[in-house]
Design a protein around this motif. Structure first.
Motif, PDB file in Angstrom:
ATOM      1  N   SER A 134      14.695 -16.678   5.467  1.00 42.59           N
ATOM      2  CA  SER A 134      16.150 -16.687   5.234  1.00 42.59           C
ATOM      3  C   SER A 134      16.900 -16.899   6.544  1.00 42.59           C
ATOM      4  O   SER A 134      16.596 -16.247   7.546  1.00 42.59           O
ATOM      5  N   ALA A 135      17.893 -17.802   6.512  1.00 45.05           N
ATOM      6  CA  ALA A 135      18.682 -18.061   7.718  1.00 45.05           C
ATOM      7  C   ALA A 135      19.565 -16.856   8.055  1.00 45.05           C
ATOM      8  O   ALA A 135      19.845 -16.573   9.216  1.00 45.05           O
ATOM      9  N   ASP A 136      19.991 -16.152   7.005  1.00 42.42           N
ATOM     10  CA  ASP A 136      20.877 -14.997   7.194  1.00 42.42           C
ATOM     11  C   ASP A 136      20.039 -13.740   7.461  1.00 42.42           C
ATOM     12  O   ASP A 136      19.557 -13.093   6.534  1.00 42.42           O
ATOM     13  N   THR A 137      19.899 -13.396   8.743  1.00 41.04           N
ATOM     14  CA  THR A 137      19.031 -12.264   9.085  1.00 41.04           C
ATOM     15  C   THR A 137      19.711 -10.914   8.831  1.00 41.04           C
ATOM     16  O   THR A 137      19.075  -9.873   8.966  1.00 41.04           O
ATOM     17  N   SER A 138      20.987 -10.959   8.428  1.00 47.64           N
ATOM     18  CA  SER A 138      21.639  -9.682   8.096  1.00 47.64           C
ATOM     19  C   SER A 138      21.172  -9.184   6.731  1.00 47.64           C
ATOM     20  O   SER A 138      21.511  -8.083   6.301  1.00 47.64           O
ATOM     21  N   LEU A 139      20.376  -9.991   6.043  1.00 45.23           N
ATOM     22  CA  LEU A 139      19.900  -9.587   4.711  1.00 45.23           C
ATOM     23  C   LEU A 139      18.811  -8.522   4.776  1.00 45.23           C
ATOM     24  O   LEU A 139      18.449  -7.927   3.776  1.00 45.23           O
ATOM     25  N   TYR A 140      18.267  -8.295   5.968  1.00 40.92           N
ATOM     26  CA  TYR A 140      17.300  -7.209   6.130  1.00 40.92           C
ATOM     27  C   TYR A 140      17.517  -6.544   7.484  1.00 40.92           C
ATOM     28  O   TYR A 140      18.073  -7.141   8.397  1.00 40.92           O
ATOM     29  N   LYS A 141      17.085  -5.283   7.598  1.00 36.69           N
ATOM     30  CA  LYS A 141      17.373  -4.505   8.806  1.00 36.69           C
ATOM     31  C   LYS A 141      16.382  -4.776   9.922  1.00 36.69           C
ATOM     32  O   LYS A 141      16.718  -4.750  11.093  1.00 36.69           O
ATOM     33  N   THR A 142      15.116  -4.946   9.537  1.00 34.43           N
ATOM     34  CA  THR A 142      14.094  -5.156  10.559  1.00 34.43           C
ATOM     35  C   THR A 142      12.860  -5.771   9.917  1.00 34.43           C
ATOM     36  O   THR A 142      12.713  -5.747   8.681  1.00 34.43           O
ATOM     37  N   PHE A 143      12.003  -6.327  10.735  1.00 28.63           N
ATOM     38  CA  PHE A 143      10.727  -6.859  10.264  1.00 28.63           C
ATOM     39  C   PHE A 143       9.615  -6.241  11.100  1.00 28.63           C
ATOM     40  O   PHE A 143       9.515  -6.479  12.299  1.00 28.63           O
ATOM     41  N   ASP A 188      16.727 -15.240  -0.787  1.00 25.33           N
ATOM     42  CA  ASP A 188      18.137 -14.979  -0.476  1.00 25.33           C
ATOM     43  C   ASP A 188      18.910 -14.300  -1.613  1.00 25.33           C
ATOM     44  O   ASP A 188      19.654 -13.348  -1.377  1.00 25.33           O
ATOM     45  N   THR A 189      18.721 -14.789  -2.835  1.00 26.02           N
ATOM     46  CA  THR A 189      19.512 -14.264  -3.957  1.00 26.02           C
ATOM     47  C   THR A 189      19.274 -12.764  -4.138  1.00 26.02           C
ATOM     48  O   THR A 189      20.225 -11.970  -4.163  1.00 26.02           O
ATOM     49  N   VAL A 190      18.007 -12.381  -4.214  1.00 29.31           N
ATOM     50  CA  VAL A 190      17.734 -10.962  -4.493  1.00 29.31           C
ATOM     51  C   VAL A 190      18.084 -10.082  -3.275  1.00 29.31           C
ATOM     52  O   VAL A 190      18.563  -8.955  -3.427  1.00 29.31           O
ATOM     53  N   LEU A 191      17.927 -10.643  -2.081  1.00 25.35           N
ATOM     54  CA  LEU A 191      18.303  -9.860  -0.895  1.00 25.35           C
ATOM     55  C   LEU A 191      19.815  -9.648  -0.840  1.00 25.35           C
ATOM     56  O   LEU A 191      20.297  -8.593  -0.415  1.00 25.35           O
ATOM     57  N   LYS A 192      20.556 -10.658  -1.311  1.00 25.96           N
ATOM     58  CA  LYS A 192      22.018 -10.494  -1.362  1.00 25.96           C
ATOM     59  C   LYS A 192      22.399  -9.426  -2.381  1.00 25.96           C
ATOM     60  O   LYS A 192      23.352  -8.665  -2.185  1.00 25.96           O
ATOM     61  N   GLU A 193      21.655  -9.357  -3.462  1.00 30.05           N
ATOM     62  CA  GLU A 193      21.921  -8.319  -4.472  1.00 30.05           C
ATOM     63  C   GLU A 193      21.721  -6.925  -3.861  1.00 30.05           C
ATOM     64  O   GLU A 193      22.516  -6.019  -4.100  1.00 30.05           O
ATOM     65  N   ALA A 194      20.661  -6.777  -3.079  1.00 27.31           N
ATOM     66  CA  ALA A 194      20.413  -5.472  -2.431  1.00 27.31           C
ATOM     67  C   ALA A 194      21.533  -5.157  -1.448  1.00 27.31           C
ATOM     68  O   ALA A 194      22.046  -4.034  -1.396  1.00 27.31           O
ATOM     69  N   GLN A 195      21.926  -6.165  -0.688  1.00 27.72           N
ATOM     70  CA  GLN A 195      23.004  -5.970   0.288  1.00 27.72           C
ATOM     71  C   GLN A 195      24.300  -5.570  -0.428  1.00 27.72           C
ATOM     72  O   GLN A 195      25.011  -4.668   0.010  1.00 27.72           O
ATOM     73  N   GLY A 196      24.575  -6.257  -1.552  1.00 27.91           N
ATOM     74  CA  GLY A 196      25.775  -5.961  -2.340  1.00 27.91           C
ATOM     75  C   GLY A 196      25.767  -4.522  -2.844  1.00 27.91           C
ATOM     76  O   GLY A 196      26.807  -3.904  -3.028  1.00 27.91           O
ATOM     77  N   ALA A 197      24.579  -3.982  -3.102  1.00 25.57           N
ATOM     78  CA  ALA A 197      24.457  -2.604  -3.595  1.00 25.57           C
ATOM     79  C   ALA A 197      24.340  -1.610  -2.433  1.00 25.57           C
ATOM     80  O   ALA A 197      24.096  -0.426  -2.659  1.00 25.57           O
ATOM     81  N   ASN A 198      24.471  -2.139  -1.210  1.00 25.60           N
ATOM     82  CA  ASN A 198      24.388  -1.281  -0.013  1.00 25.60           C
ATOM     83  C   ASN A 198      23.040  -0.599   0.166  1.00 25.60           C
ATOM     84  O   ASN A 198      22.980   0.531   0.669  1.00 25.60           O
ATOM     85  N   ILE A 199      21.996  -1.258  -0.255  1.00 27.92           N
ATOM     86  CA  ILE A 199      20.656  -0.678  -0.072  1.00 27.92           C
ATOM     87  C   ILE A 199      19.959  -1.447   1.052  1.00 27.92           C
ATOM     88  O   ILE A 199      19.758  -2.657   0.944  1.00 27.92           O
ATOM     89  N   PRO A 200      19.628  -0.760   2.143  1.00 27.23           N
ATOM     90  CA  PRO A 200      18.977  -1.456   3.250  1.00 27.23           C
ATOM     91  C   PRO A 200      17.567  -1.921   2.887  1.00 27.23           C
ATOM     92  O   PRO A 200      16.876  -1.253   2.127  1.00 27.23           O
TER      93      PRO A 200
END
Ligand code: GYE
Length: 328
Positions: free
Chosen positions: A131-140, A109-121
């Protein structure tokens, strides 16, 4: 500051050009990561633990080239901390998209939030995160590992449908905490659990490697003289186990029936030779679909939240037929 603004303008112009002529211009300037006209992808690979992984890495590298995507690739040697470091470095380099195959399911979660914060998909490929928050990645993009475990179990149920005695099973699990180990175990257990004659008498990780598969199987053979079936979560561990079984004077495929997952060439050869009894396919050729998804995500188009790989199963006869044209 001025330099930054001018870079942004250049990036804007590049984007406008791209919109005009499609995103396949490839090969152009790559200065500053995301600033060039080629899409820059940061890819963090699990490691080089198996034949499957080698084929997967090649698929990703070849497809990036074909798609005109600039690939920054790193091998984490099966360590989550290395993957986290690689992802942070891709964020710093401002790549256009990050793709990775998470070695284990939790702790992202932490590092995925960092990517999200930097607007990198971010695109997950091959393995999932929990991760419960599936908005942290675009697709699997990847296989349905529970389904693979079920297919392995279904073959076993069919193979022993007329048996009344207990069937003693040993299991070689994949990397502890990884999605394929968790899911291949649970899918298999669910199917064989319906009949009490199936007993898993030992289950341990072999870390998806041949060496560890051999070592753990040697220990299983010493502790249990009465093993009927080996279920290995990948071909490589199964191939290591075959060496252990032969070393103990038993005949793999006969004295001990063997089911594995993957269907890489060496596994298919052992299946055709009668040393493995059944393989559930797991395709490593995810590269082309990954590059397609990356282009869409970078262009801001919507993509399905889950893309499941299509795969089949192989008996010994089917392996003989498929082997000559097997790519990996
Ligand atoms: O089955 C195994 C590899 O994640 C699906 O990882 C992948 C698995 C594959 O080491 O051989």
């Amino acid at each position: 500051m001025l330099k930054r603004i001018s870079m942004l303008v250049v990036a804007g112009l590049a984007a406008a050009t791209l919109a005009g002529c499609g995103s396949e211009s490839g090969g152009g300037s790559e200065a500053g990561g995301g600033g060039g006209d080629a899409i820059v992808m940061g890819f963090s690979q699990v490691g080089a633990e198996s034949g499957w992984r080698t084929a997967n890495t090649k698929s990703v590298q070849d497809s990036a080239k074909e798609a005109g995507i600039t690939l920054k690739f790193s091998d984490a040697q099966q360590k989550q901390e290395n993957q986290i470091k690689a992802i942070r470095s891709y964020i710093q380099q401002k790549v256009d998209v990050i793709a990775f195959s998470p070695v284990v399911e939790s702790g992202w979660d932490t590092v995925l939030k960092e990517a999200q914060g930097a607007n990198i998909p971010v695109i997950l490929t091959d393995r999932a995160v929990d991760s419960a928050d599936t908005s942290l990645y675009k697709t699997f993009l990847g296989s349905d590992f529970v389904e693979e475990g079920k297919k392995a179990g279904q073959w076993l149920v069919e193979e022993y449908k007329d048996a009344s005695d207990t069937v003693n099973i040993v299991e070689l699990q994949g990397t502890t905490g990884s999605a394929p180990a968790n899911d291949r175990k649970s899918g298999f257990a669910e199917v064989i659990g319906a009949d009490p004659k199936f007993k898993i008498i030992a289950s341990q990780t072999g870390d998806f490697t041949r060496a560890k598969g051999k070592e753990v199987m040697e220990a299983f053979l010493k502790a249990h003289p009465d093993i009927d079936v080996l279920y290995a979560h990948n071909d490589d561990m199964g191939l290591g186990a075959i060496e252990a079984i032969e070393g103990a004077g038993k005949v793999p495929g006969k004295d001990i029936k063997i089911i594995t997952v993957d269907a890489v060439k060496d596994g298919m050869q052992a299946l055709a030779d009668g040393k493995i009894n059944y393989i559930v396919e797991c395709s490593p050729l995810l590269g082309p679909q990954l590059m397609d998804l990356a282009k869409k995500v970078v262009a801001g188009e919507s993509v399905p939240a889950r893309v499941v790989t299509e795969e089949t199963t192989f008996t010994q006869e089917q392996a003989k037929e498929a082997l000559p044209s097997r790519q990996y």
